[in-house]
Write a protein that holds these residues in place. Structure first.
Motif, PDB file in Angstrom:
ATOM      1  N   GLU A  24       0.834  -1.201   0.000  1.00 36.77           N
ATOM      2  CA  GLU A  24       0.000   0.000   0.000  1.00 36.77           C
ATOM      3  C   GLU A  24       0.871   1.255   0.000  1.00 36.77           C
ATOM      4  N   VAL A  25       0.468   2.224  -0.811  1.00 32.26           N
ATOM      5  CA  VAL A  25       1.130   3.527  -0.862  1.00 32.26           C
ATOM      6  C   VAL A  25       0.106   4.555  -0.406  1.00 32.26           C
ATOM      7  N   TRP A  26       0.312   5.117   0.771  1.00 30.45           N
ATOM      8  CA  TRP A  26      -0.683   6.010   1.363  1.00 30.45           C
ATOM      9  C   TRP A  26      -0.419   7.471   1.003  1.00 30.45           C
ATOM     10  N   THR A  27      -1.492   8.206   0.834  1.00 31.79           N
ATOM     11  CA  THR A  27      -1.390   9.656   0.739  1.00 31.79           C
ATOM     12  C   THR A  27      -2.642  10.282   1.326  1.00 31.79           C
ATOM     13  N   TYR A  28      -2.457  11.372   2.056  1.00 23.30           N
ATOM     14  CA  TYR A  28      -3.607  12.142   2.517  1.00 23.30           C
ATOM     15  C   TYR A  28      -3.642  13.509   1.833  1.00 23.30           C
ATOM     16  N   HIS A  29      -2.761  13.707   0.865  1.00 22.77           N
ATOM     17  CA  HIS A  29      -2.746  14.936   0.066  1.00 22.77           C
ATOM     18  C   HIS A  29      -3.604  14.704  -1.178  1.00 22.77           C
ATOM     19  N   VAL A  30      -4.747  15.356  -1.236  1.00 23.67           N
ATOM     20  CA  VAL A  30      -5.688  15.097  -2.325  1.00 23.67           C
ATOM     21  C   VAL A  30      -5.914  16.332  -3.198  1.00 23.67           C
ATOM     22  N   SER A  31      -5.036  17.330  -3.080  1.00 27.54           N
ATOM     23  CA  SER A  31      -5.144  18.517  -3.927  1.00 27.54           C
ATOM     24  C   SER A  31      -4.146  18.397  -5.076  1.00 27.54           C
ATOM     25  N   PRO A  32      -4.378  19.154  -6.169  1.00 28.99           N
ATOM     26  CA  PRO A  32      -3.415  19.152  -7.278  1.00 28.99           C
ATOM     27  C   PRO A  32      -2.052  19.654  -6.808  1.00 28.99           C
ATOM     28  N   PRO A  33      -0.975  19.139  -7.371  1.00 25.09           N
ATOM     29  CA  PRO A  33      -0.902  18.172  -8.464  1.00 25.09           C
ATOM     30  C   PRO A  33      -0.915  16.718  -8.011  1.00 25.09           C
ATOM     31  N   PHE A  34      -1.084  16.495  -6.710  1.00 22.25           N
ATOM     32  CA  PHE A  34      -0.944  15.133  -6.190  1.00 22.25           C
ATOM     33  C   PHE A  34      -2.116  14.249  -6.601  1.00 22.25           C
ATOM     34  N   VAL A  35      -3.323  14.811  -6.571  1.00 27.81           N
ATOM     35  CA  VAL A  35      -4.508  14.096  -7.039  1.00 27.81           C
ATOM     36  C   VAL A  35      -5.311  15.044  -7.921  1.00 27.81           C
ATOM     37  N   LEU A  36      -5.702  14.569  -9.104  1.00 29.50           N
ATOM     38  CA  LEU A  36      -6.479  15.369 -10.036  1.00 29.50           C
ATOM     39  C   LEU A  36      -7.876  14.777 -10.199  1.00 29.50           C
ATOM     40  N   ASP A  37      -8.758  15.535 -10.841  1.00 30.37           N
ATOM     41  CA  ASP A  37     -10.146  15.109 -10.972  1.00 30.37           C
ATOM     42  C   ASP A  37     -10.300  13.818 -11.759  1.00 30.37           C
ATOM     43  N   ASP A  38      -9.375  13.537 -12.664  1.00 29.24           N
ATOM     44  CA  ASP A  38      -9.475  12.342 -13.499  1.00 29.24           C
ATOM     45  C   ASP A  38      -8.858  11.108 -12.839  1.00 29.24           C
ATOM     46  N   ALA A  39      -8.658  11.189 -11.517  1.00 31.22           N
ATOM     47  CA  ALA A  39      -8.083  10.088 -10.721  1.00 31.22           C
ATOM     48  C   ALA A  39      -6.604   9.883 -11.006  1.00 31.22           C
ATOM     49  N   LYS A  40      -6.017  10.784 -11.785  1.00 33.22           N
ATOM     50  CA  LYS A  40      -4.580  10.722 -12.018  1.00 33.22           C
ATOM     51  C   LYS A  40      -3.894  11.700 -11.060  1.00 33.22           C
ATOM     52  N   GLY A  41      -2.768  12.215 -11.486  1.00 41.72           N
ATOM     53  CA  GLY A  41      -2.012  13.129 -10.637  1.00 41.72           C
ATOM     54  C   GLY A  41      -0.666  12.536 -10.278  1.00 41.72           C
ATOM     55  N   LEU A  42       0.135  13.323  -9.574  1.00 41.76           N
ATOM     56  CA  LEU A  42       1.505  12.918  -9.279  1.00 41.76           C
ATOM     57  C   LEU A  42       1.565  11.665  -8.411  1.00 41.76           C
ATOM     58  N   SER A  43       0.641  11.511  -7.469  1.00 36.19           N
ATOM     59  CA  SER A  43       0.683  10.330  -6.591  1.00 36.19           C
ATOM     60  C   SER A  43       0.487   9.049  -7.387  1.00 36.19           C
ATOM     61  N   GLN A  44      -0.523   9.015  -8.255  1.00 37.51           N
ATOM     62  CA  GLN A  44      -0.762   7.829  -9.076  1.00 37.51           C
ATOM     63  C   GLN A  44       0.396   7.606 -10.047  1.00 37.51           C
ATOM     64  N   TYR A 244       4.168  18.183 -14.293  1.00 37.49           N
ATOM     65  CA  TYR A 244       3.389  18.873 -13.278  1.00 37.49           C
ATOM     66  C   TYR A 244       3.979  20.223 -12.879  1.00 37.49           C
ATOM     67  N   GLY A 245       4.999  20.679 -13.599  1.00 41.83           N
ATOM     68  CA  GLY A 245       5.555  22.003 -13.367  1.00 41.83           C
ATOM     69  C   GLY A 245       6.366  22.136 -12.105  1.00 41.83           C
ATOM     70  N   LEU A 246       6.943  21.050 -11.608  1.00 35.58           N
ATOM     71  CA  LEU A 246       7.553  21.047 -10.278  1.00 35.58           C
ATOM     72  C   LEU A 246       9.077  21.108 -10.277  1.00 35.58           C
ATOM     73  N   GLN A 247       9.697  21.324 -11.437  1.00 33.80           N
ATOM     74  CA  GLN A 247      11.164  21.361 -11.471  1.00 33.80           C
ATOM     75  C   GLN A 247      11.737  22.380 -10.486  1.00 33.80           C
ATOM     76  N   PRO A 248      11.120  23.573 -10.313  1.00 33.14           N
ATOM     77  CA  PRO A 248      11.724  24.568  -9.404  1.00 33.14           C
ATOM     78  C   PRO A 248      11.822  24.134  -7.937  1.00 33.14           C
ATOM     79  N   ILE A 249      11.026  23.145  -7.522  1.00 32.61           N
ATOM     80  CA  ILE A 249      11.058  22.755  -6.108  1.00 32.61           C
ATOM     81  C   ILE A 249      11.581  21.334  -5.916  1.00 32.61           C
ATOM     82  N   ALA A 250      12.086  20.709  -6.978  1.00 29.05           N
ATOM     83  CA  ALA A 250      12.638  19.356  -6.839  1.00 29.05           C
ATOM     84  C   ALA A 250      13.917  19.427  -6.022  1.00 29.05           C
TER      85      ALA A 250
END
Length: 253
Positions: A24-44, A244-250
């Motif tokens: 199991e891979v848990w996440t409680y962060h459900v806002s973009p970019p981690f979870v998107l409306d199409d059930a995708k996102g960075l977590s998936q 997901y536009g996250l290069q500046p904070i990697a």
């Protein structure tokens, strides 16, 4: 009959030995970019990266489990095997995470103050928000501002999510809003949000890491340790950061 049993055993043995270990891979962060409306996102996408990794070699089948924080806390309390994505150590007690290990930072995030360019808000301290209307997200606590919010010095208005807050800002219903840099970067890329002012001083900074429970099988822990150690050089991870536009904070290890 005895020979038939032996024959069936020989046929089935490879599939039994090759059975994948479910993790199991848990996440409680459900806002973009981690979870998107199409059930995708960075977590998936991160889970798919683990499942498709050549070093995994189909030994482990990682499954994303989205949990509210209270249910996650129960899993930690019961020492359930699994891994936790995008977590910040300071938001957990030592007892909650004592039976596991933290990775190096994956993302260096922060809570940003965003306002309109014709009415910029530069944060210096809580007093710089006096008499302003601050947009927050329902259920979120903002460390360092709670006393002023409670006293009414800072007028807080909550929305269901960050996108609703951005819409309220654009329509002039709030003076400024708080939003994670990770979410702001995503919306800037996807919705071309350029005409916004971001305060030079954030409310606070924090690192997003992976936590690995030591109740996992040792072979899985060893695999995850190696995967995360080499993640900054992983080209597939770099593709996700770009998507997901996250290069500046990697975080660079």
């Amino acid at each position: 009959m005895h020979r038939l049993v032996i024959l069936l055993t020989l046929v089935l043995l490879p599939s039994v030995c090759g059975a994948q270990q479910r993790i199991e891979v848990w996440t409680y962060h459900v806002s973009p970019p981690f979870v998107l409306d199409d059930a995708k996102g960075l977590s998936q996408a991160f889970v798919e990266l683990l499942n498709n990794d050549s070093a995994n070699d189909h030994r482990f089948r990682f499954e994303l489990v989205k949990l509210p924080r209270k249910r996650l806390d129960k899993r930690l309390e019961r020492k359930r095997p699994g891994i936790l994505l995008w977590a910040t150590p300071s938001l957990f007690t030592a007892a909650q995470t004592a039976h596991g290990t933290w990775s190096e930072p994956l993302l260096t995030d922060q809570q940003d103050f965003v306002s309109l360019p014709d009415a910029p808000v530069e944060y210096e301290n809580p007093a710089s928000l006096d008499n302003l209307v601050l947009g927050g997200v329902l259920g979120h606590r903002y460390e360092g501002l709670e006393a002023e919010i409670a006293s009414g010095a800072i007028k807080r208005q909550d929305a269901q999510g960050d996108l609703q807050n951005l819409e309220k800002l654009m329509s002039g219903r709030i003076s400024t809003l708080l939003i994670p840099r990770s979410t702001l970067l995503y919306y800037r890329k996807e919705r071309k949000l350029r005409d916004l002012y971001v305060s030079n001083t954030p409310l606070y900074q924090f690192n997003r890491r992976v936590w690995i429970a030591d109740t996992l099988d040792q072979s899985a822990i060893g695999y995850l340790d190696r995967f995360l150690e080499t993640l900054p050089e992983n080209p597939e991870w770099q593709i996700l950061l770009f998507r997901y536009g996250l290069q500046p904070i990697a975080a660079a290890h």
